[in-house]
Scaffold this active site. Structure first.
Site, PDB file in Angstrom:
ATOM      1  N   LYS A 137       3.871  30.189   4.926  1.00  0.00           N
ATOM      2  CA  LYS A 137       2.981  29.801   3.827  1.00  0.00           C
ATOM      3  C   LYS A 137       1.524  29.822   4.261  1.00  0.00           C
ATOM      4  O   LYS A 137       0.665  30.369   3.566  1.00  0.00           O
ATOM      5  CB  LYS A 137       3.358  28.417   3.292  1.00  0.00           C
ATOM      6  N   GLU A 151      11.777  13.077   0.619  1.00  0.00           N
ATOM      7  CA  GLU A 151      10.702  12.439  -0.148  1.00  0.00           C
ATOM      8  C   GLU A 151       9.329  12.957   0.312  1.00  0.00           C
ATOM      9  O   GLU A 151       8.428  13.173  -0.497  1.00  0.00           O
ATOM     10  CB  GLU A 151      10.787  10.913   0.013  1.00  0.00           C
ATOM     11  N   ASP A 206       6.848  22.637 -25.477  1.00  0.00           N
ATOM     12  CA  ASP A 206       6.824  21.260 -24.977  1.00  0.00           C
ATOM     13  C   ASP A 206       7.908  21.153 -23.910  1.00  0.00           C
ATOM     14  O   ASP A 206       8.588  22.134 -23.591  1.00  0.00           O
ATOM     15  CB  ASP A 206       7.084  20.262 -26.129  1.00  0.00           C
ATOM     16  N   HIS A 216      15.061  12.479  12.821  1.00  0.00           N
ATOM     17  CA  HIS A 216      13.881  12.530  13.700  1.00  0.00           C
ATOM     18  C   HIS A 216      12.974  11.316  13.482  1.00  0.00           C
ATOM     19  O   HIS A 216      12.085  11.062  14.281  1.00  0.00           O
ATOM     20  CB  HIS A 216      13.115  13.856  13.562  1.00  0.00           C
ATOM     21  N   HIS A 217      13.218  10.567  12.392  1.00  0.00           N
ATOM     22  CA  HIS A 217      12.440   9.346  12.153  1.00  0.00           C
ATOM     23  C   HIS A 217      12.973   8.177  12.984  1.00  0.00           C
ATOM     24  O   HIS A 217      12.368   7.113  12.988  1.00  0.00           O
ATOM     25  CB  HIS A 217      12.505   8.958  10.672  1.00  0.00           C
ATOM     26  N   HIS A 272      13.095  11.695   4.212  1.00  0.00           N
ATOM     27  CA  HIS A 272      12.460  12.940   4.633  1.00  0.00           C
ATOM     28  C   HIS A 272      12.279  13.921   3.475  1.00  0.00           C
ATOM     29  O   HIS A 272      11.179  14.448   3.293  1.00  0.00           O
ATOM     30  CB  HIS A 272      13.122  13.600   5.839  1.00  0.00           C
ATOM     31  N   THR A 288       6.858  27.019   6.997  1.00  0.00           N
ATOM     32  CA  THR A 288       5.506  26.476   6.783  1.00  0.00           C
ATOM     33  C   THR A 288       4.470  27.458   7.318  1.00  0.00           C
ATOM     34  O   THR A 288       3.427  27.690   6.693  1.00  0.00           O
ATOM     35  CB  THR A 288       5.357  25.105   7.481  1.00  0.00           C
ATOM     36  N   SER A 292      12.937   6.375 -13.246  1.00  0.00           N
ATOM     37  CA  SER A 292      11.852   7.150 -13.857  1.00  0.00           C
ATOM     38  C   SER A 292      11.760   8.539 -13.221  1.00  0.00           C
ATOM     39  O   SER A 292      11.660   9.556 -13.913  1.00  0.00           O
ATOM     40  CB  SER A 292      10.533   6.398 -13.696  1.00  0.00           C
ATOM     41  N   SER A 293      11.823   8.565 -11.885  1.00  0.00           N
ATOM     42  CA  SER A 293      11.693   9.857 -11.179  1.00  0.00           C
ATOM     43  C   SER A 293      12.864  10.782 -11.505  1.00  0.00           C
ATOM     44  O   SER A 293      12.678  11.981 -11.708  1.00  0.00           O
ATOM     45  CB  SER A 293      11.665   9.645  -9.668  1.00  0.00           C
ATOM     46  N   SER A 334      -1.346  27.518  -3.933  1.00  0.00           N
ATOM     47  CA  SER A 334      -0.974  28.915  -4.196  1.00  0.00           C
ATOM     48  C   SER A 334      -1.550  29.432  -5.509  1.00  0.00           C
ATOM     49  O   SER A 334      -1.547  30.632  -5.765  1.00  0.00           O
ATOM     50  CB  SER A 334       0.555  29.064  -4.218  1.00  0.00           C
ATOM     51  N   TRP A 377       7.573  -0.383   3.963  1.00  0.00           N
ATOM     52  CA  TRP A 377       8.137   0.328   2.808  1.00  0.00           C
ATOM     53  C   TRP A 377       9.527   0.864   3.107  1.00  0.00           C
ATOM     54  O   TRP A 377      10.300   1.167   2.213  1.00  0.00           O
ATOM     55  CB  TRP A 377       7.202   1.465   2.363  1.00  0.00           C
ATOM     56  N   TYR A 397       8.697  15.862   1.303  1.00  0.00           N
ATOM     57  CA  TYR A 397       8.505  17.185   0.692  1.00  0.00           C
ATOM     58  C   TYR A 397       8.321  17.082  -0.817  1.00  0.00           C
ATOM     59  O   TYR A 397       7.651  17.920  -1.419  1.00  0.00           O
ATOM     60  CB  TYR A 397       9.647  18.127   1.093  1.00  0.00           C
ATOM     61  N   HIS A 431       0.845  -1.209   0.000  1.00  0.00           N
ATOM     62  CA  HIS A 431       0.000   0.000   0.000  1.00  0.00           C
ATOM     63  C   HIS A 431       0.876   1.253   0.000  1.00  0.00           C
ATOM     64  O   HIS A 431       0.662   2.173  -0.789  1.00  0.00           O
ATOM     65  CB  HIS A 431      -0.932  -0.026   1.214  1.00  0.00           C
ATOM     66  N   ARG A 478       1.607   0.232  15.399  1.00  0.00           N
ATOM     67  CA  ARG A 478       1.276   0.167  13.981  1.00  0.00           C
ATOM     68  C   ARG A 478       1.759  -1.164  13.394  1.00  0.00           C
ATOM     69  O   ARG A 478       2.497  -1.891  14.040  1.00  0.00           O
ATOM     70  CB  ARG A 478       1.907   1.358  13.239  1.00  0.00           C
TER      71      ARG A 478
END
Lengths: 535, 50
Positions: free
Chosen positions: A333, A257, A108, A304-305, A255, A330, A171-172, A270, A144, A259, A79, A452
């Site tokens: 924003k 990722e 293009d 922090h993870h 991390h 943040t 690809s990315s 925006s 994951w 963002y 998932h 979890r």
């Protein structure tokens, strides 16, 4: 940098698009590739969403109901991988493909064949990943995050996982290179960096993040592969390796990722809020600097993870404070979006509703992120449902609502038809209500100590799990409206002119709806660019 | 295969520098990505040797 371009000299204005399957397999047109990315993302969204339904079905009641724990763990792992790499990232790339050339006045993307290649890698990557469900030992089930040594116990699906991650990464990276090169080289004369729409800015910064961190993930999984098959011990303690090193490397990717998944949503919000407030965006430059600051900070907060692995006090303090620092840009924003609406002439069409829900609900995810950033509190929250609630508030009403807002904002431009506004409003309200029913109770479950990634739980967690599952089923079912609304809009509807929304500004709204096969065959004039840059 | 985009057609004379810039910057970013990939593997190796 942008210099005068001469598209007209090389272009004859015929709409000579290829027909049949060749149009899609050999596609080099940014809109066709954008459409394919969006269809792919939508398909993956429903596959990943189906897996989420199975997870919530199993968790509806305590005890093992339908699946064995191995399959449940496979579902949580798949998932996440499918939603992150298959749904959200391709959806952003699809939106970028559609909108970036139109918004910067380019005909293009800079590298159209590379664009085709970037897209067509994805179906192979995800076919490989999904087919791992049918090999001995089942699909990857180690989460994951693929932490060793657990992930090294994966069966026959392990090399499939690693190779599919490599393909997704390739690809990315190729897509990101294309976007950076397009923005830096293909802007129309007069489209200076500080005239670019926020969506282009956020994607430019996202693309830089992708180029920097996707190879890090690829490096990490390559090392896992050699540990598994070639006798290396990068992450195996028995051979002198360090499993915690993998966590550091993974989160150095992981991390930023987060963002990568959220910054383009900032760009869309925006665009949408000023349009439906009928006011220019408040503090355009501050918004650009805030996004850049968030991107920079995302590189120095990864640990922090993993506070609970044990690290020096100085490191804990550094990562705690740097994480909290992200609240500053943040906050800029959120303040600017709110200030944009202040005394505006607001209307609440579906894109605005999704953008407003984003504003409120993403902020909830941001606040729970601050709670998790505090080391002593994190020791309690680590690996509980509180974390699950936190990141789902960031990614569902954050990223996914951002995608919905973007699709509902630009769909009339893409198709030339207005979609069923009433049905889209229903889609919004059902999504906004059920997403809270689904995820808010998970905060309570986590604070009460529910771990979890488990298929079974203690009976005291039953009630909120039932509520959460009901919310999940409601959210999942209400998403079926989304492809129906799009399909109905593609087939027909009220014709619209160049501008679908009265308050909209930007170069894309200067083109006809739907736009011609080749966008901006002659560069827009400076006056048109100035009119579009309403900030 | 016949290319389908305007950017892939015969370039007028002033397209050359832009094309070179596009190619150069794409290669630069590809090198940066490759550098990140190898640097993290080498970094882990070096750390393992200590």
């Amino acid at each position: 940098m942008a210099e005068p371009l001469s598209y007209a000299a090389s272009h004859d204005d015929h709409d000579h698009k290829p027909h049949g399957w060749r149009r899609w397999v050999y596609a080099t047109n940014h809109k066709d590739i954008g459409t394919m990315y969006l269809i792919f993302a939508c398909t993956m969204f429903f596959i990943g969403g189906g897996m989420a339904m199975l997870i919530r079905l199993e968790l509806f009641k305590p005890g093992l109901q339908f699946f064995d724990p191995q399959f449940f763990n496979s579902m949580t792992t798949m998932h996440a991988l499918i939603m992150i790499f298959g749904a959200v990232m391709p959806a952003w790339t699809g939106l970028a493909n559609w909108m970036v050339p139109m918004q910067i006045g380019a005909p293009d993307m800079a590298l159209p064949r590379l664009n085709n290649f970037s897209f067509w890698i994805l179906p192979f990557a995800f076919t490989l990943l999904l087919s791992s469900l049918f090999v001995p030992g089942g699909a990857p089930a180690g989460g994951w995050t693929m932490y060793p040594p657990l992930v090294l116990q994966t069966g026959a699906s392990f090399p499939m996982l690693v190779f599919s991650i490599h393909l997704m990464g390739a690809s990315s990276i190729l897509g990101a290179i294309n976007i950076v090169v397009t923005i830096m080289n293909m802007r129309a004369p007069g489209m200076t960096l500080l005239r670019m729409p926020l969506f282009v800015w956020t994607w430019l910064i996202t693309a830089y993040l992708l180029i920097a961190v996707m190879p890090v993930l690829a490096g990490a999984v390559t090392m896992l592969l050699t540990d598994h098959f070639f006798g290396t011990t990068f992450f195996t303690a028995a051979g002198g390796g360090d499993p915690v090193m993998f966590q550091h490397i993974f989160w150095f990717f992981g991390h930023p990722e987060v963002y990568i998944l959220i910054l383009p949503a900032f760009g869309i919000v925006s665009e949408v809020i000023p349009t439906f407030s009928r006011k220019p965006l408040f503090g355009y430059e501050a918004m650009v600097y805030a996004v850049a600051s968030i991107a920079f900070l995302s590189f120095i907060v990864w640990a922090h993870h993993m506070f609970t692995v044990g690290m020096p006090l100085a490191a804990q303090l550094f990562f705690m404070l740097s994480t909290m620092l992200i609240a500053v840009p943040t906050g800029v924003k959120v303040f600017n979006w709110t200030a944009t609406m202040w005394k505006g002439s607001l209307s609440f069409e579906p894109p605005m509703l999704f953008a407003l829900a984003f504003l409120f609900l993403f902020s909830i995810g941001g606040f729970s992120g601050l709670m998790l950033a505090m080391v002593p509190a994190d020791y309690q929250y680590q690996d509980t449902y509180f974390v699950v609630a936190h990141f789902h508030y960031v990614l569902v009403p954050g990223s996914i609502f951002g995608i919905m807002a973007g699709v509902y904002y630009w769909l009339p431009k893409w198709t030339g038809h207005m979609y069923d506004l009433k049905l889209a409003t229903w889609h919004f309200w059902l999504s906004a209500i059920f997403v809270n029913v689904l995820f808010f109770p998970q905060h309570f479950l986590g604070l009460a100590g529910m771990p979890r990634r488990i298929p079974d739980y203690a009976v005291q967690f039953t009630d909120w799990n039932m509520v959460s599952s009901l919310g999940g089923f409601g959210f999942g079912l209400s998403q079926l409206l989304f492809p129906y609304i799009i399909w109905k809009c593609v087939r027909g509807g009220q014709r619209i002119g160049n501008k679908a929304w009265e308050g909209a500004h930007g170069l894309e709204w200067e083109l006809p709806s739907p736009p011609p096969f080749h966008s901006w065959t002659t560069p827009p004039s400076d006056a048109v660019i100035a009119r579009g840059a309403a900030h | 295969m016949q290319p389908h985009t305007s950017s892939a057609r015969a370039a007028p004379p002033d397209e050359g520098p832009r094309r070179r810039r596009v190619r150069r910057s794409a290669l630069l970013f590809a090198l940066i990505a490759a550098a990140f990939y190898f640097a993290f593997i080498v970094m882990t190796l070096v750390r393992g040797w200590k």
